[in-house]
Design an enzyme around this catalytic site. Structure first.
Site, mmCIF file in Angstrom:
data_model
loop_
_atom_site.group_PDB
_atom_site.id
_atom_site.type_symbol
_atom_site.label_atom_id
_atom_site.label_comp_id
_atom_site.label_asym_id
_atom_site.label_seq_id
_atom_site.Cartn_x
_atom_site.Cartn_y
_atom_site.Cartn_z
ATOM 1 N N GLY A 284 0.339 -5.300 0.660
ATOM 2 C CA GLY A 284 -0.650 -5.318 -0.407
ATOM 3 C C GLY A 284 -0.107 -5.936 -1.679
ATOM 4 C CD GLU B 140 0.198 -6.033 5.352
ATOM 5 O OE1 GLU B 140 0.955 -6.931 5.766
ATOM 6 O OE2 GLU B 140 -0.218 -5.989 4.189
ATOM 7 C CD GLU C 75 -3.222 -7.933 1.909
ATOM 8 O OE1 GLU C 75 -2.933 -6.730 1.736
ATOM 9 O OE2 GLU C 75 -4.069 -8.315 2.734
ATOM 10 C CB ALA D 150 -0.878 -0.015 1.231
#
Ligand code: NAI
Length: 719
Positions: A100, A123, A103, A61
């Site tokens: 992310g 994270e 992911e 992210a």
């Protein structure tokens, strides 16, 4: 952004473009959504490859977007639509697939990684959890125990481990995108039913409850009050016990709690603070922009005791040639053995070859003749250090940087004894120096910006969070620590026990309370410093003026404990008792309790009940108050510098962001009010008097941490 091309006629290649790490910003997410749609709607395209430009898949992210209004397509539906695609989508992972980024890769049907790639869900280190399906897909793919390990620690894995765990399908040493395209061609047209991770049942170990209970207990213990690792366990539990859609709901709920918690803010603050302190600036305005570091390829370390050994090992690990000098033959042999095993252990842990050949040993300072930089780590004795610096000046080639690892002596005084004071800086490492990731780079008024730039650059190369600070007694870290230790001793006089004080601090999140920590580092070190400063004089510790020095309150308790030969773990006795000298498990010592009672009786002190709140306020607010003084004096450039020093060097809990950030979270007005209260109660402790910068900040409406520099500037311009 994301770029789209068609390769080999039938493969749609989507390339993420957002340097340096291809973070998933709003534009990148929009790019992915658009290009996936293009690829899926193009009848010529049979399969899709997603990669990142410049050899980096995706760093996750865009954390600049945290805490701001969300624009662009959200991540979860984007990943779902990739997983739901009716054409195979292959992730080509080079560089890193983190957060992310991983992911996104888990939403793809296949993952091909380069052998040098690293993958992970870090994270938790920012106070969050992998909330774009990571906590739900990873356990379904690799099982609950392995997923728990990765998600609760945030650790990165190599491509080889990722293959072994089943995170990736193939590892290549060659061009990853070419390999992924070839793979995509080979799977075109195949059924994807068995490739959508969200549809997998989560493998359930038979003893699920026992497993989660055990992991939760372990996590709570090591998290020391951090809530993100606990939420990570809860999210994985949801993956193991609930259908995917409900698990995703749980992941969302848990993430919402974390997002709004002060802890995530604190951890993100410290992440940015670490970057900010790397962009150092001296009061003269000197910075990277104005001062270029000198190249350093060969360095010398003088003195191979506790510190010198670790420093030399850290230098060699950073790839430098090291000349290690120690005058005592026995010490030299011991050091050589200890350093070789440190290097071997490190290489075994990290993989790779120990850098044994990079270190040469000598008993003569002449061996430092051709080095670019010297780090002196001899005994903490000014006369000795001056003598060593004189010898170095005579021996070293012109322009060699002379650095001292002193933990408190005046760097400027040392510099003034050399013909080139501009070449002298402090490089204050923390024990053990090959493990601890903090370095204070101490500049005196005469240190040249180039010398500071070189030391900062070297610290970075050694993997240390390096903070440039001004020269004063104790620099930043130890100057603040002194007041924390002082309050802890006063609390013992007033009725507390070492156990009570330590428990309060450990519950706050320190890995060790103040007394346990002192036992570990050795009580004699501080005693020697106090004796040298004329504070701890023999006999005085029991006399009528024992509790007063220069008109102010002083606690001789630590001196009395040392007079008993109790130096901590190394002597098997200190504030606690240990099974034998060198043992690590601290046990309560009835001797200490009766000693404290006798001490209070002798000095007419009546023990009162002290609660955890008071321990925290007195120890932490006095330390914070000194932090404000340090800012006021310009010794630290900003609160971020102090916070990085405390989180990386002093065990301040990361989820509380460092002392200055913590003060802003508590509320500056409250910190001020409590300090005023304690100063009134203890007028003989001048350090409890709130400093003027704190008063000024409160008077200006307690602005957030990033605005404190401005307030300080105004304060200075008015003086
Ligand atoms: P130490 O006592 O373990 O080692 C000092 C070493 O220097 C000894 O091996 C001694 O033989 C050697 N030495 C003395 N004179 C020498 C000379 N003329 N040439 C070459 N070697 C010589 O001391 P330690 O703990 O390693 O401390 C070294 C310095 O680092 C001190 O200034 C100390 O204040 C500072 N420091 C210590 C920390 C700690 O936790 N121990 C933390 C940060 C800084």
């Amino acid at each position: 952004m994301a770029q789209y091309t068609r390769v080999s006629g039938v493969v749609g290649l989507i390339t993420l473009q957002n340097p340096p790490v291809n973070a998933l910003s709003a534009v990148v997410r929009q790019g992915i959504v658009d290009k996936v749609e293009t690829a899926l709607s193009d009848p010529k395209v049979k399969s899709v490859v997603i990669c990142g430009q410049n050899g980096n898949f995706c760093g996750g992210a865009d954390i600049k977007e945290f805490g701001t209004k969300m624009f662009g397509p959200p991540l979860i539906p984007m990943i779902h639509s990739i997983e739901a695609a009716n054409k195979p989508v292959v992730a080509a992972i080079e560089g890193s697939a983190l957060g992310g980024g991983l992911e996104l890769a888990l939403g793809c049907h296949y993952r091909i990684a380069h052998s040098k790639a690293r993958l992970g869900l870090p994270e938790v280190t920012l106070g969050l959890l992998p909330a774009a399906g990571g906590s739900q897909r990873l356990p379904r793919l690799i099982g609950v125990p392995a997923a728990l390990n990765l998600i609760t620690t945030g650790r990165h894995v190599t491509a080889a481990e990722a293959l072994q765990l089943g995170i990736v399908d193939q590892v290549t040493d060659h061009n990853t995108v070419d390999a992924a395209v070839k793979f995509a061609l080979s799977v075109a047209g195949r059924s994807l039913d068995a490739r959508r991770i969200s549809t997998y049942p989560c493998p359930r170990p038979s003893d699920l409850d026992a497993l989660f209970e055990e992991v939760m207990q372990k996590v709570r213990q090591s998290a020391r009050g951090a809530i993100a690792p606990v939420a990570c366990v809860q999210a994985v539990r949801a993956a193991a016990t609930l259908p995917y859609t409900q698990g995703m709901e749980r992941e969302k709920e848990l993430m919402a709690t974390l997002f709004t918690s002060g802890q995530a803010r604190a951890m993100q603050y410290i992440f940015f603070a670490q970057r900010a302190v790397g962009r150092w600036r001296m009061p003269s305005g000197a910075s990277w922009d104005t001062s270029k570091p000198r190249p350093v390829t060969k360095a010398a370390v003088i003195g191979l005791g506790t510190m010198g050994r670790g420093i030399a090992v850290a230098l060699a690990r950073a790839g430098l040639s090291v000349v290690a000098v120690e005058t005592q033959e026995k010490q030299l042999l011991e050091a050589k053995q200890a350093m070789s095993s440190m290097l071997e252990r490190g290489a075994k842990r990290r993989g790779g070859v120990p850098a044994l050949g990079l270190i040469s040993y000598s008993q003569s300072i002449q061996a430092a003749a051709d080095v670019d930089l010297v780090i002196e780590a001899v005994f903490e004795d000014m006369a000795l250090k001056i003598e060593v610096f004189k010898q170095l000046t005579a021996v070293c080639k012109p322009g060699t940087l002379l650095c001292t690892n002193t933990s408190g002596l005046d760097v400027d005084q040392l510099a003034s004894e050399t013909p080139n004071p501009e070449l002298v800086v402090g490089m204050h490492f923390f024990a053990p120096a090959h493990v601890m990731n903090l370095l204070e780079v101490v500049y005196g008024p005469r240190s040249s910006p180039q010398a500071v730039a070189t030391a900062m650059q070297l610290g970075k190369k050694m993997g240390k969070a390096s903070v440039a600070v001004g020269n004063c007694s104790g620099f930043v870290g130890n100057r603040m620590l002194k007041l924390y230790l002082e309050q802890a001793s006063f609390l013992l006089e007033e009725g507390a026990t070492p156990e009570l004080v330590d428990r309060a601090l450990e519950e706050f999140g320190f890995p060790m309370g103040v007394f346990r920590m002192s036992d570990l580092s050795g009580l004699d070190v501080g005693w020697r410093v106090r004796k040298a400063a004329g504070l701890a004089e023999p006999g005085e510790a029991s006399g009528p003026s024992a509790r007063i020095r220069k008109g102010y309150r002083y606690s001789p308790i630590g001196d009395l404990v040392c007079e008993q030969g109790r130096f901590g773990q190394k002597t098997g006795r200190g504030w606690y008792q240990y099974e034998k000298p060198g043992s690590r498990v601290a046990r309560s010592d009835p001797w200490m309790h009766s000693f404290l009672e006798q001490y209070r009786a002798r000095h007419g002190l009546v023990a009162r009940s002290i609660d955890h709140q008071e321990v925290l306020e007195r120890c932490l607010y006095s330390l914070i108050n000194e932090g404000f003084r340090i800012l006021e004096d310009g010794i630290a450039a900003g609160p971020e510098d102090i916070d990085v020093i405390y989180v990386f060097g002093y065990g301040w809990p990361r989820h509380r962001g460092g002392p200055m950030f913590y003060a802003s979270m508590v509320g500056l007005a409250k910190v001020l009010e409590r300090l005023e209260h304690y100063h009134q109660a203890h007028p003989d402790v001048p350090n409890l008097q709130p400093c003027s910068l704190l008063r000024r900040l409160v008077a200006s409406g307690s602005p957030p941490v990033h605005m404190w520099r401005e307030v300080r500037k105004k304060l200075h311009s008015q003086l």
